[in-house]
Design an enzyme around this catalytic site. Structure first.
Site, PDB file in Angstrom:
ATOM      1  N   HIS A 101      -5.477   4.783   5.307  1.00 52.05           N
ATOM      2  CA  HIS A 101      -5.547   3.505   4.590  1.00 52.05           C
ATOM      3  C   HIS A 101      -4.152   2.943   4.330  1.00 52.05           C
ATOM      4  CE1 HIS A 101      -6.857   0.542   1.535  1.00 52.05           C
ATOM      5  NE2 HIS A 101      -5.764   0.940   0.885  1.00 52.05           N
ATOM      6  N   GLU A 102      -3.254   3.788   3.837  1.00 47.24           N
ATOM      7  CA  GLU A 102      -1.897   3.305   3.565  1.00 47.24           C
ATOM      8  C   GLU A 102      -1.184   2.893   4.850  1.00 47.24           C
ATOM      9  OE1 GLU A 102      -1.164   2.548   0.680  1.00 47.24           O
ATOM     10  OE2 GLU A 102      -2.788   3.644  -0.303  1.00 47.24           O
ATOM     11  N   HIS A 105      -1.937  -0.601   5.846  1.00 46.51           N
ATOM     12  CA  HIS A 105      -1.053  -1.630   5.282  1.00 46.51           C
ATOM     13  C   HIS A 105       0.193  -1.815   6.145  1.00 46.51           C
ATOM     14  CE1 HIS A 105      -3.404  -2.303   1.752  1.00 46.51           C
ATOM     15  NE2 HIS A 105      -3.242  -1.076   1.278  1.00 46.51           N
ATOM     16  N   HIS A 109       1.460  -5.248   7.917  1.00 49.41           N
ATOM     17  CA  HIS A 109       2.827  -5.758   7.823  1.00 49.41           C
ATOM     18  C   HIS A 109       3.385  -6.043   9.212  1.00 49.41           C
ATOM     19  CE1 HIS A 109       7.089  -5.210   5.904  1.00 49.41           C
ATOM     20  NE2 HIS A 109       6.856  -6.433   6.295  1.00 49.41           N
TER      21      HIS A 109
END
Length: 232
Positions: A101-102, A105, A109
C-alpha cells in the site's frame, strides 16, 4: 438557537468519537489477526516493498524502518517509504499488504496521480490551518455578534482541512487498489491470502472515511452557527 446548536455539537462530537473508536478498534484487530498469518514464500514487508518498487521501475525511493506501530507512510518530500518495525521485519499477510500500500503511494507520485498532486498542494495550507483553526473558531463564536467575519475566516480554514480529508480518500483507496492488483499478479498472495490482504486494507480505509465525514459534519455545524448568528 444556542441550546440547539450545543446539542448538535455534542451529537456530532460523541457520534464521531464513538464511530472512530469502533473503526480504529476494528482496524487494530484486523492487523493483529493478519500479522499472525505468515505469507507464503517468506518475504518480509521490506522484501515486498523493494520488489514492488523495482518491478515498477522506481529506483530513487528509499525504504526505511520507522519506530512505532501502524506508523507506516510514504513521504513524497524525501521520497521514502517508511515502514513500521512490525511491518518492515515481519513475514505476514498484514505486513505485505501495508508495505505494498505504501509503495502504491510511491507509484502515484511517480505517475503524477492527480488527487495526490492536489493533496500535496494542500499540505502547507492544512499545516497552517491546523495550528490556529480551533482558536479562530472559538474566538469567532465568542465574537459572533460583534465580528462575524472572524468565524467566517475560521470556517474557511476548516473547509480547507475538510477538503483535504476528502481528497485523501481517493489517494488511499487507489494506493490499496494498486497494491492488491500487484500482489495478486505477482503471486505473492494466492487465492487463500488475497482476500485477507483486501480485508486488512479495507479496514484501514474506513478510518479515512470516518475522518472525512466527521470533518464535514463539524464544518456544517459551524456554518449553521454562522448563518444563525447573522439572522439574529
Amino acid at each position: 438557537m444556542i441550546i440547539a446548536s450545543n446539542s448538535l455539537y455534542w451529537v456530532i462530537f460523541i457520534g464521531t468519537a464513538l464511530l472512530s473508536w469502533v473503526v480504529s478498534h476494528r482496524k487494530n484487530a484486523k492487523f493483529n489477526k493478519y500479522s499472525k498469518i505468515p505469507l507464503p514464500g517468506g518475504m518480509t514487508g521490506r522484501d515486498v516493498a523493494e520488489r514492488m518498487l523495482r518491478e515498477n521501475g522506481i529506483h530513487d525511493v528509499k525504504i526505511t524502518s520507522t519506530p512505532g506501530r501502524l506508523t507506516d507512510h510514504y513521504n513524497p518530500a524525501n521520497r521514502t517509504v517508511n515502514l513500521s518495525q512490525p511491518v518492515y521485519y515481519s513475514n505476514s499477510i498484514a505486513a505485505a499488504a501495508v508495505a505494498a500500500h505504501e509503495c502504491g503511494h510511491a507509484l502515484q507520485h511517480a505517475s503524477a496521480y492527480a488527487p495526490m498532486k492536489m493533496r500535496s498542494l494542500l499540505v502547507p495550507v492544512v499545516s497552517f490551518s491546523s495550528n490556529i483553526v480551533q482558536w479562530v473558531l472559538i474566538a469567532g463564536l465568542l465574537m459572533l455578534k460583534s465580528f462575524p467575519q472572524l468565524l467566517l475566516f475560521g470556517i474557511i480554514l476548516f473547509a480547507g482541512m475538510t477538503l483535504f480529508s476528502f481528497i485523501t480518500l481517493p489517494v488511499e483507496i487507489n494506493a490499496s487498489r494498486r497494491a492488491l492488483v500487484w500482489l495478486r499478479h505477482t503471486g505473492i498472495t494466492n487465492i487463500e491470502t488475497q482476500g485477507k490482504a483486501e480485508d486488512a486494507l479495507r479496514s484501514a480505509a474506513y478510518t479515512y472515511v470516518v475522518a472525512a465525514l466527521g470533518s464535514l459534519a463539524s464544518l456544517l455545524y459551524y456554518v449553521m452557527i454562522f448563518l444563525g448568528g447573522r439572522k439574529n
